[in-house]
Design a protein around this motif. Structure first.
Motif, mmCIF file in Angstrom:
data_model
loop_
_atom_site.group_PDB
_atom_site.id
_atom_site.type_symbol
_atom_site.label_atom_id
_atom_site.label_comp_id
_atom_site.label_asym_id
_atom_site.label_seq_id
_atom_site.Cartn_x
_atom_site.Cartn_y
_atom_site.Cartn_z
ATOM 1 N N SER A 87 1.205 -1.502 0.018
ATOM 2 C CA SER A 87 -0.352 -0.022 -0.062
ATOM 3 C C SER A 87 1.037 1.693 0.085
ATOM 4 O O SER A 87 0.617 2.389 -0.459
ATOM 5 C CB SER A 87 -0.534 -0.049 1.386
ATOM 6 O OG SER A 87 -1.898 -1.165 0.944
ATOM 7 N N ASP A 88 2.129 0.679 0.681
ATOM 8 C CA ASP A 88 3.162 2.357 0.680
ATOM 9 C C ASP A 88 4.669 2.096 -0.081
ATOM 10 O O ASP A 88 5.396 2.492 -0.006
ATOM 11 C CB ASP A 88 3.459 2.746 1.798
ATOM 12 C CG ASP A 88 4.315 4.313 1.711
ATOM 13 O OD1 ASP A 88 4.321 4.968 1.232
ATOM 14 O OD2 ASP A 88 4.903 4.579 2.910
ATOM 15 N N GLN A 89 3.933 1.238 -1.285
ATOM 16 C CA GLN A 89 4.894 0.745 -2.001
ATOM 17 C C GLN A 89 4.895 0.830 -3.635
ATOM 18 O O GLN A 89 5.763 1.273 -4.471
ATOM 19 C CB GLN A 89 5.518 -0.632 -1.865
ATOM 20 C CG GLN A 89 5.980 -0.845 -0.605
ATOM 21 C CD GLN A 89 6.273 -2.677 -0.095
ATOM 22 O OE1 GLN A 89 6.204 -3.607 -1.306
ATOM 23 N NE2 GLN A 89 6.567 -3.567 0.672
ATOM 24 N N THR A 90 4.503 2.250 -3.809
ATOM 25 C CA THR A 90 4.048 2.393 -5.556
ATOM 26 C C THR A 90 5.498 3.087 -5.551
ATOM 27 O O THR A 90 5.842 2.786 -6.807
ATOM 28 C CB THR A 90 3.427 3.255 -5.306
ATOM 29 O OG1 THR A 90 1.403 2.766 -4.792
ATOM 30 C CG2 THR A 90 2.909 4.695 -6.817
ATOM 31 N N ILE A 91 6.147 3.932 -5.034
ATOM 32 C CA ILE A 91 7.235 4.516 -4.923
ATOM 33 C C ILE A 91 8.537 3.806 -3.630
ATOM 34 O O ILE A 91 8.155 3.706 -3.395
ATOM 35 C CB ILE A 91 7.538 5.873 -4.089
ATOM 36 C CG1 ILE A 91 6.847 7.087 -4.882
ATOM 37 C CG2 ILE A 91 9.288 6.865 -4.809
ATOM 38 C CD1 ILE A 91 6.554 7.246 -6.322
#
Length: 477
Positions: free
Chosen positions: A223-227
């Motif tokens: 969920s917080d690994q797009t970047i």
């Protein structure tokens, strides 16, 4: 009953009819890229475009249903494609067609086209493009400037076209999936996904955990690994360099690759180069190459799967020896086709998935110290920090522990969504099994029949007693 109350009830009823009972199914002859033909069904239904405001604008969503061969089928298996921007119906036509067909032994298999993709309603492409001189080594600052200026023009273009880009985010897409569940008239669905599709599946889990029967996710994007973190990319590149030393015992070995990689980047950072190569038209293209362009070419074309990374030792050795011919064509593709424009749906989805403050701090600490910088993210991180574009609330990026019955798959040689990231995500799945596929890359489902068989067994409810599968390695060139 008061008039206001009656009016509200009428509105609720009309919306239920419009957005809850609007499934249209028709016979459809599905033809794969290999010309395999199977009888299927094309389904279409409508959902609210933006559930956060009072607008009643709707969009059409489409899917292909492959009916189960099981006389007592289980819960429908919904496939979520990666990207963002990938098409479920398009994926079913390619190399995974065989697995789509196999899974019919369990249940109906749904190739779902997320909003803005495939056979669902699409968005108009922007008519503006950034231009980069092929023969000029172009630094990162110029790429940021020109692409952000171009994005601003595109945002104005889409506004004039009445395109609501803010409606294209992962939360809305997750709610679309639950609307799909409703029109399929089932209390639960199973989810099958890869890469960004797993990112979407995590949001579906956050919002609708109780509506999930089983879940198979590969190449996990949290969920917080797009970047992606620059340090993870550097670690992966040096992992490849370590493997290339002995090259699995083959005659071609690269004993000092890590030093050569580092030195190539140090040299080109100080002195960008100009190279040329023979193009397909019989002419010769001249290409300028900066360190940022080299970083971006390596991240884009050489890391995703072992079939890509097998070329990495050779290309770095050539560059170490002063020959940039091999990389020149890749850099030209970046200049002409990748960095020059944006597609609306992927741009809006990624931008709104955003980045947490903690992860942004990590990026800032690592970006200038790591061998490829943040090039694995293309320029997405820079756009997030230079453009005022909305992001989903922070709870979106906080993946909580869950009890979903899940099979999670990670390739040890995945240069997009790294194994260490997958291991971190797997801890959140209290009833999940994380299987590491040694020597597999990002597109791992079809890299061995063993993987497809395991996915089928899991959906059939068989107990899996495996945590690791070892595939034959791909030798470096």
């Amino acid at each position: 009953m008061k008039l206001k109350t009656i009016t509200i009830l009428i509105l609720i009823l009309s919306n239920t009819i419009l957005f809850g009972q609007n499934l249209k199914m028709e016979a459809y002859e599905f033809i794969s890229k290999a010309q395999d033909t199977v009888k299927a069904e094309l389904g279409t239904f409508y959902v609210l475009k933006d559930r956060t405001n009072s607008s009643q604008d709707s969009i059409k969503l489409s899917f292909i249903r492959f009916k189960s061969t099981n006389p007592n089928p289980g819960k429908p298996i919904v496939y979520l494609s990666g990207g963002p921007g990938g098409s479920g119906t398009g994926t079913a036509k390619g190399g995974r067609f065989e697995l789509f067909m196999k899974l019919r032994e369990v249940a109906d298999v749904i190739a779902f086209d997320q909003r803005g993709t495939g056979m669902s309603d699409r968005l108009p492409n922007c008519k503006y493009y950034a231009e980069f001189l092929p023969e000029k080594p172009t630094d990162k600052a110029e790429y940021i400037q020109k692409t952000t200026e171009n994005i601003s023009k595109c945002l104005e273009f889409w506004e004039l076209e009445n395109v609501n880009l803010k409606a294209y985010n992962t939360t809305e897409s997750a709610k679309d999936i639950d609307e799909l569940r409703k029109v399929l008239n089932t209390d639960k669905i199973s989810v099958w996904a890869i890469s960004y599709g797993s990112h979407l599946a995590f949001e579906y889990t956050r919002l609708f955990e109780d509506n999930i029967d089983k879940m198979v996710l590969a190449s996990l994007e949290g969920s917080d690994q797009t970047i992606k973190l620059p340090k993870n990319t550097e670690t992966f590149v040096f992992q490849l360099a370590e493997l290339a030393k002995d090259n699995y015992g083959s005659e071609q070995k690269y004993p000092d690759l890590k030093r050569k990689i580092t030195e190539v980047h140090e040299r080109i950072k100080k002195n960008p180069v100009t190279s040329s190569y023979d193009n397909r038209r019989g002419g010769r293209d001249i290409v300028g190459i900066s360190n940022f362009e080299l970083q971006s070419a390596i991240a884009t074309f050489y890391l995703k799967n072992p079939e890509d990374s097998k070329r990495l030792p050779k290309i770095y050795t050539e560059m170490y020896n002063g020959d940039f011919t091999g990389i020149a064509a890749d850099v030209l593709v970046l200049k002409r086709y990748i960095f020059n424009g944006i597609r609306p749906m992927p741009f809006a989805m990624d931008m709104q998935s955003g980045i947490s403050g903690q992860r942004q701090k990590q990026i800032e600490e690592q970006i200038d110290e790591c061998i490829l910088g943040s090039s694995i993210n293309f320029l997405l991180y820079e756009w997030m920090t230079n453009l005022e574009f909305p992001q989903l609330p922070k709870e979106f990026r906080d993946l909580k522990p869950n009890k979903v019955n899940a099979l999670l798959l990670s390739g040890s040689l995945d240069g997009r969504t790294y194994l260490t990231s997958g291991m971190e995500i797997a801890k959140k799945f209290e009833n999940g099994r994380h299987v590491i596929i040694e020597n597999a890359g990002h597109d791992l489902y079809m890299q061995s029949p063993l993987i497809g068989d395991m996915v089928l067994d899991f959906f059939k409810g068989k107990e899996l007693n495996v945590d690791r599968i070892v595939l034959e390695p791909t030798l470096f060139d």
